[in-house]
Design a protein around this motif. Structure first.
Motif, PDB file in Angstrom:
ATOM      1  N   UNK A 912       0.874  -1.178   0.000  1.00 56.91           N
ATOM      2  CA  UNK A 912       0.000   0.000   0.000  1.00 56.91           C
ATOM      3  C   UNK A 912       0.911   1.228   0.000  1.00 56.91           C
ATOM      4  N   UNK A 913       1.318   1.575  -1.246  1.00 56.38           N
ATOM      5  CA  UNK A 913       2.261   2.682  -1.418  1.00 56.38           C
ATOM      6  C   UNK A 913       1.465   3.967  -1.575  1.00 56.38           C
ATOM      7  N   UNK A 914       1.116   4.548  -0.431  1.00 54.64           N
ATOM      8  CA  UNK A 914       0.211   5.691  -0.431  1.00 54.64           C
ATOM      9  C   UNK A 914       0.952   7.014  -0.531  1.00 54.64           C
ATOM     10  N   UNK A 915       2.171   7.048  -0.003  1.00 53.66           N
ATOM     11  CA  UNK A 915       2.943   8.287  -0.002  1.00 53.66           C
ATOM     12  C   UNK A 915       4.337   8.005  -0.529  1.00 53.66           C
ATOM     13  N   UNK A 916       4.876   8.939  -1.302  1.00 50.41           N
ATOM     14  CA  UNK A 916       6.225   8.762  -1.852  1.00 50.41           C
ATOM     15  C   UNK A 916       7.254   9.149  -0.799  1.00 50.41           C
ATOM     16  N   UNK A 917       7.953   8.145  -0.296  1.00 53.31           N
ATOM     17  CA  UNK A 917       8.951   8.364   0.757  1.00 53.31           C
ATOM     18  C   UNK A 917      10.374   8.186   0.236  1.00 53.31           C
ATOM     19  N   UNK A 918      10.568   8.166  -1.072  1.00 52.02           N
ATOM     20  CA  UNK A 918      11.885   7.938  -1.658  1.00 52.02           C
ATOM     21  C   UNK A 918      12.032   6.549  -2.234  1.00 52.02           C
ATOM     22  N   UNK A 919      11.048   5.676  -1.959  1.00 51.96           N
ATOM     23  CA  UNK A 919      11.051   4.345  -2.547  1.00 51.96           C
ATOM     24  C   UNK A 919      11.316   3.213  -1.594  1.00 51.96           C
ATOM     25  N   UNK A 920      11.547   3.504  -0.301  1.00 54.51           N
ATOM     26  CA  UNK A 920      11.830   2.431   0.655  1.00 54.51           C
ATOM     27  C   UNK A 920      10.637   1.492   0.799  1.00 54.51           C
ATOM     28  N   UNK A 924      11.780  -2.550   0.035  1.00 51.63           N
ATOM     29  CA  UNK A 924      11.806  -3.617   1.047  1.00 51.63           C
ATOM     30  C   UNK A 924      11.066  -4.866   0.550  1.00 51.63           C
ATOM     31  N   UNK A 925       9.823  -4.769   0.065  1.00 51.53           N
ATOM     32  CA  UNK A 925       9.162  -5.990  -0.427  1.00 51.53           C
ATOM     33  C   UNK A 925       9.832  -6.588  -1.657  1.00 51.53           C
ATOM     34  N   UNK A 926      10.450  -5.736  -2.501  1.00 54.34           N
ATOM     35  CA  UNK A 926      11.181  -6.289  -3.653  1.00 54.34           C
ATOM     36  C   UNK A 926      12.341  -7.166  -3.182  1.00 54.34           C
ATOM     37  N   UNK A 927      13.083  -6.689  -2.188  1.00 51.15           N
ATOM     38  CA  UNK A 927      14.207  -7.486  -1.661  1.00 51.15           C
ATOM     39  C   UNK A 927      13.687  -8.805  -1.093  1.00 51.15           C
ATOM     40  N   UNK A 928      12.531  -8.762  -0.430  1.00 48.24           N
ATOM     41  CA  UNK A 928      11.954  -9.990   0.116  1.00 48.24           C
ATOM     42  C   UNK A 928      11.692 -11.017  -0.979  1.00 48.24           C
TER      43      UNK A 928
END
Length: 1097
Positions: A912-920, A924-928
């Protein structure tokens, strides 16, 4: 010693703690008066005082005992007349080093010993805590306790003295540098080669190249000797020789691999030397036509008898073996002297016909240059000679039996190399100056007047050996291996020398192999070999190792085909030389402060050259044998590395790890950060890592082999207790991480509050560029029942992390993370099990004693045993019932604590990427998903958007993710985030925050202001109204999460940010609570709003 007391100096009640008093001593009288002070030069004393002035101590220097001090300082050993830490007289103690009562000990070697030291018992100095904290409280120390503690004397010191007396009584044999090292090395270096091959070598290579061959071989052994000396003088050396030196320098991997093949090589070398001896004996039997069976079987018979005799000498003890070595050395020296005497004894006609003409300048000139024949060359001749130079480790191999290995090994080894090299060169030059290369042995091959000759030196001496150019001859340097016997004054002495050389080398190898093997087994590098570690007798003789060596030697003697195995054995020895040289280089290169060899005549680059030279010589001797050696060593190295023996020897490998890590960390500081190289470097507030394993597991999943992970713990409470507990548990908790294969560090701080401790960790953790950039914490599940200060600290930590520009990840699972109740139950069960085992052991120990009392005692014993077992069983049953109850109660907690260790089945990770925080939030889920346990999970993206632009928003998000090269399964645009939640959800939220509301609008202004001052943490009506829309959003988001992501394996959600000073702690916690309630595991993520993703190459 005696000391006179002047009581009046102690009677001043106003005296300072430290006071200098002039005193005088008279060693002939027990009393002195103040009038005597002027008769001698004054002596000064520092004393300390308490209220009990009559019981104080005094110290002064005794000029009459100066010679005792000088003797102590020179010898470094105590005698009966040496200084003692205390002199006691009339229940008073006098500290000879300091004038005040102190627990600080003076420097003493016993503090620096290892626990299992054989040269003395280890003493424990007072800890820093005792010096720092306890001394002020316990200033009035009893006489006995001070005598035990100050200056390092304790009961262990008495045990040391007793052990030394016991050692002297048992007659423990230790050798000096001559008998222990010099004699052994000389005997092992001087081998059969000296008597039967050196003349052939100098015939092939000539005097010039022959000396070069000898010096080249000596250069290899000399460099190795220097390296050995350096390593041997860098601390106390125990038994194990080459294995001990290499393993303690390079670690168990190198030491374990070379130790096994070195011990095996020595065992096979026994067979080689014994077969050489047997061949010489068979030659004598053949000459006298007295063979027993045939040549091969006679070699086996004589070899077997010889090995049995040598084994008997070895098993009899090192003292007998040393005596045998001395006798053999005398025989060998007589044989060598016999050769030199023979060169000056005038020759006869028969010897001239065989090519011996005494010293002749023409023969020297003719034999100076090379004359390689039969396909031989410089390197092939060198390969034949080099084994004659080996044997320099014969003394080091019995390092455990030397009085002072640190001085004996350098002195004995280097002197042996010098003496044997001089002997080799002298024998080579003398033989080549007296004997021609070819001779017929026919006394009639003399030159008659008018006869033409080939112009050789023999022609000038009246003999024509020209036909040797066209047909084989049997004599001369090139053809006769018994040149030394022919030249010598008395031939049988050379045969005795051959016997001495072979038997001494065989005996040295027979002793070396078990000693090295025993040291290897004691270290338990190879788990299945502990059986051979046991020693017997006063010298701890490895009898089992002797038997094993005997079996190996017998096997190879019975094979009687050693020509194939000989090159491999030579390469085994060379491999150990190479590693010793490399050890010296490596230790120097690592620049460890612990590398302080007393032997200074070495150079790290010379040692490296020696290591490379040894490797080169291995291939020169036999290339396929070198490859076999490397293959075996590599296999053993990999095996030991895989098994990871639990030893810590402070090897140079460890030192180099540190140097490399430091260099890499420093080099990293010069590299600017780049978004492409961003990786999450997490500071995880796990507390003790074993207490919150699930939090560690999820953090470790996206940092393993990718980023930094630091497990942090904050100790709060009384500082003294906190620091003590923290220091005692640091290594234990880091070891737990290592044991459980968690690539993480453990860090702890002691602080006045939890928030202060986390602040310290956020600011000071890490090193250079390896600093945390993300804070990982578990959700505070008990925030509604916890004290307000804890909630304030928890929210304050999140604010602090944002202040320090760190990203924040809050992890929530349904059961919570803390499994300390389960660990407590497990600890209690383990304790009960240990008590049960101890009880059973005590009962078994008492069985025999109780049984001695006859029939009555037997029945009494039986009834006691029955009752004890019944009680134990009853207690065990009760404990089992309790543990089962607790286990069932905590079953769900246990399962939750291991959920991130399991492989995740097919499912989704909902982002749930609601706000742009720089991409963290997306990184994180991509690394998972690239981890093995999560690879079956697909990414689903949820983001906000407008109803009339759903497709456009999807395309924009898909384009963005494709540019980031992040694969996804689906994109969902949520259009109804900002609508009001349903009444039930909002009512639940209001009920949740009700206990924490101030309700100031319902009260008069004075009462409201008073309540604000008393409870500033409460949620005001104004605050709730100001952030009503944001509260609606959190409640509505939970409804959407329940609708769309209830079946997800993991939810990654943008973390809402609370403005400092505007949003109260309890309102923020209520947002987090309602946002993540009744959901699968949730990661609430907020980056530091700096880019962690880029689409540029």
């Amino acid at each position: 010693m005696s000391m006179n007391n002047a009581p009046n100096v102690f009677l001043d009640p106003n005296a300072n703690r430290f006071q200098v008093n002039i005193i005088n001593e008279d060693h002939d009288n027990s009393e002195t008066t103040q009038e005597d002070v002027g008769s001698d030069p004054p002596h000064y004393e520092e004393t300390s005082f308490t209220d009990e002035t009559h019981n104080r101590l005094r110290i002064s220097y005794r000029p009459g005992k100066r010679e005792l001090y000088d003797n102590f300082r020179q010898n470094g050993e105590k005698t009966e007349a040496s200084l003692h830490p205390y002199d006691t007289h009339s229940k008073m103690y006098y500290l000879q080093t300091f004038g005040h009562n102190t627990m600080d000990p003076v420097p003493k070697i016993d503090y620096y010993r290892n626990t299992g030291s054989v040269s003395g018992n280890k003493l424990n100095r007072p800890s820093l805590l005792e010096i720092h904290e306890q001394l002020a409280k316990n200033i009035a120390v009893s006489t006995g306790s001070v005598e035990r503690v100050a200056n390092g004397d304790s009961t262990a010191g008495d045990e040391t003295a007793l052990s030394k007396e016991e050692e002297n009584k048992t007659g423990f044999v230790k050798f000096g540098w001559v008998k222990g090292v010099l004699v052994r090395c000389m005997l092992n270096i001087w081998g059969v080669m000296l008597f039967i091959r050196l003349s052939w070598i100098v015939g092939q290579a000539g005097i010039g190249l022959g000396v070069i061959i000898i010096l080249l071989a000596t250069m290899v052994t000399s460099i190795t000797g220097l390296s050995t000396s350096a390593i041997a003088t860098n601390g106390f050396v125990r038994g194990g020789g080459a294995y001990y030196l290499i393993s303690r320098s390079l670690g168990p991997e190198f030491g374990g691999s070379i130790g096994l093949i070195f011990a095996f090589a020595n065992a096979v070398a026994v067979a080689m030397y014994v077969v050489g001896f047997a061949e010489t004996v068979v030659e004598l039997l053949k000459e006298s036509d007295t063979l027993m069976v045939d040549e091969s079987n006679d070699i086996r018979i004589i070899g077997t008898i010889t090995v049995v005799c040598l084994l008997g000498i070895s098993v009899a003890g090192m003292e007998w073996e040393a005596k045998a070595q001395v006798i053999l050395l005398i025989v060998l020296l007589v044989a060598i002297a016999n050769f030199f005497i023979g060169t000056v004894i005038p020759t006869n006609t028969e010897k001239k016909a065989r090519g011996f003409f005494n010293y002749q300048a023409s023969i020297f000139a003719e034999n100076f240059g090379p004359d390689f024949r039969s396909g031989e060359g410089f390197f092939s001749v060198f390969a034949i000679f080099f084994p004659a130079a080996t044997g320099i480790l014969a003394g080091a191999n019995i390092s455990g039996d030397l009085k002072d290995p640190q001085s004996a090994i350098p002195q004995g080894t280097m002197l042996a190399i010098v003496i044997t090299t001089i002997a080799y060169i002298a024998v080579a030059i003398c033989a080549a100056s007296c004997v021609v290369r070819d001779a017929t042995g026919n006394v009639n091959d003399t030159i008659v007047p008018g006869m033409s000759c080939n112009g050789s030196s023999a022609c000038g001496l009246g003999y024509d050996f020209s036909r040797c150019a066209s047909q084989p001859c049997d004599y001369g340097l090139m053809n006769n291996f018994q040149v030394m016997s022919m030249v010598s004054g008395f031939g049988p002495l050379i045969t005795a020398g051959i016997f001495s050389a072979t038997l001494s080398s065989a005996l040295a190898s027979l002793v070396s192999a078990p000693k090295v093997f025993q040291a290897l087994c004691k270290d338990n590098v190879y788990k299945g070999l502990e059986f051979f570690a046991k020693g017997y007798g006063k010298n701890n003789e490895p009898i089992r190792g002797y038997v094993l060596t005997f079996v190996i030697a017998m096997a190879f003697i019975l094979i009687a085909e050693l020509n194939t195995i000989a090159p491999i054995i030579s390469n085994f020895f060379l491999a150990s030389y190479a590693l010793i040289n490399f050890s010296c280089f490596h230790a120097s290169y690592a620049k460890s402060p612990g590398w302080r060899p007393a032997f200074r005549y070495y150079n790290m680059w010379v040692s490296l050259f020696g290591a490379l030279l040894c490797c080169g010589v291995m291939f020169v001797i036999n290339w396929w044998a070198a490859l076999i050696t490397y293959a075996i060593e590599l296999f053993l190295y990999i095996y030991v590395t895989y098994k990871k023996p639990e030893v810590n020897w402070g090897s140079s490998t460890q030192a180099l790890y540190f140097v490399n890590a430091l260099d890499s960390a420093l080099a990293l500081t010069t590299v600017e950060d780049h978004v492409k190289n961003f990786r999450p470097q997490c500071l995880a507030l796990t507390g003790a890592p074993m207490v919150r394993p699930a939090l560690l597991d999820i953090t470790h999943t996206f940092t393993k082999n990718n980023g930094l992970c630091i497990c942090c713990e904050v100790y709060t409470g009384p500082r003294k207790l906190c620091v003590k507990e923290m220091n005692s548990s640091m290594e234990k908790k880091q070891a737990w991480l290592t044991k459980n294969k968690r690539k993480a560090f453990y860090a702890a701080v002691a602080a006045d509050s939890f928030r202060d401790g986390v602040k310290s960790l956020l600011q000071a953790s890490g090193l250079g560029r390896m600093k945390p950039n993300t804070l990982v914490i578990g959700f505070k599940k008990d925030w509604r029942s916890a004290p307000a200060t804890q909630v304030e600290n928890y929210v304050g930590i999140i604010h602090d992390a944002f202040d320090f520009e760190l990203g924040v990840i809050i992890v929530r699972i349904s059961q919570g993370f803390d499994i300390s109740p389960v660990l407590q139950v497990q600890e209690e069960l383990e304790k009960l099990e240990q008590e049960r085992l101890a009880l059973e052991a005590t009962i078994k120990e008492n069985d025999f004693e109780e049984g001695k009392k006859g029939i009555c005692g037997f029945f009494k014993k039986a009834s006691t045993l029955s009752i004890s077992k019944h009680e134990t069983k009853k207690e065990s049953t009760i404990n089992t019932i309790q543990s089962m109850h607790v286990g069932e109660f905590n079953q769900r907690l246990l399962e939750a604590s291991t959920q991130f260790k399991k492989k995740q089945g097919k499912g989704t990770i909902d982002i749930w990427w609601l706000f742009d925080d720089g991409g963290l939030t997306i990184l994180i889920p991509y690394i998972l998903t690239i981890r093995k346990k999560w690879k079956n999970c697909k990414l689903r993206i949820f983001t906000g958007g407008k109803v009339n632009r759903i497709e456009e928003e999807k395309l924009v998000m898909a384009s963005l993710l494709s540019k980031f090269r992040i694969k996804f399964a689906d994109i969902n645009i949520i259009c109804d985030i900002n609508i009001k939640p349903n009444k039930e959800s909002w009512k639940f939220f209001e009920e949740m925050i009700e206990p924490y509301r101030l309700h100031e609008s319902c009260k008069d202004i004075t009462t409201a202001e008073k309540l604000k001052r008393e409870t500033p943490w409460k949620i005001t009506d104004a605050e709730l109204e100001a952030f009503k829309e944001k509260s609606y959003r959190q409640v509505r988001l939970n409804e959407l999460l329940q609708e769309h992501s209830r079946a997800a394996n993991l939810i990654v959600l943008s973390l809402p940010v609370a403005r400092k000073g505007a949003v109260s702690d309890y309102l923020y916690m209520a947002w987090l609570e309602i946002l993540s309630k009744n959901l699968p595991p949730v990661l609430m993520v907020r980056g530091n709003h700096k880019n962690v993703l880029t689409f540029y190459s």
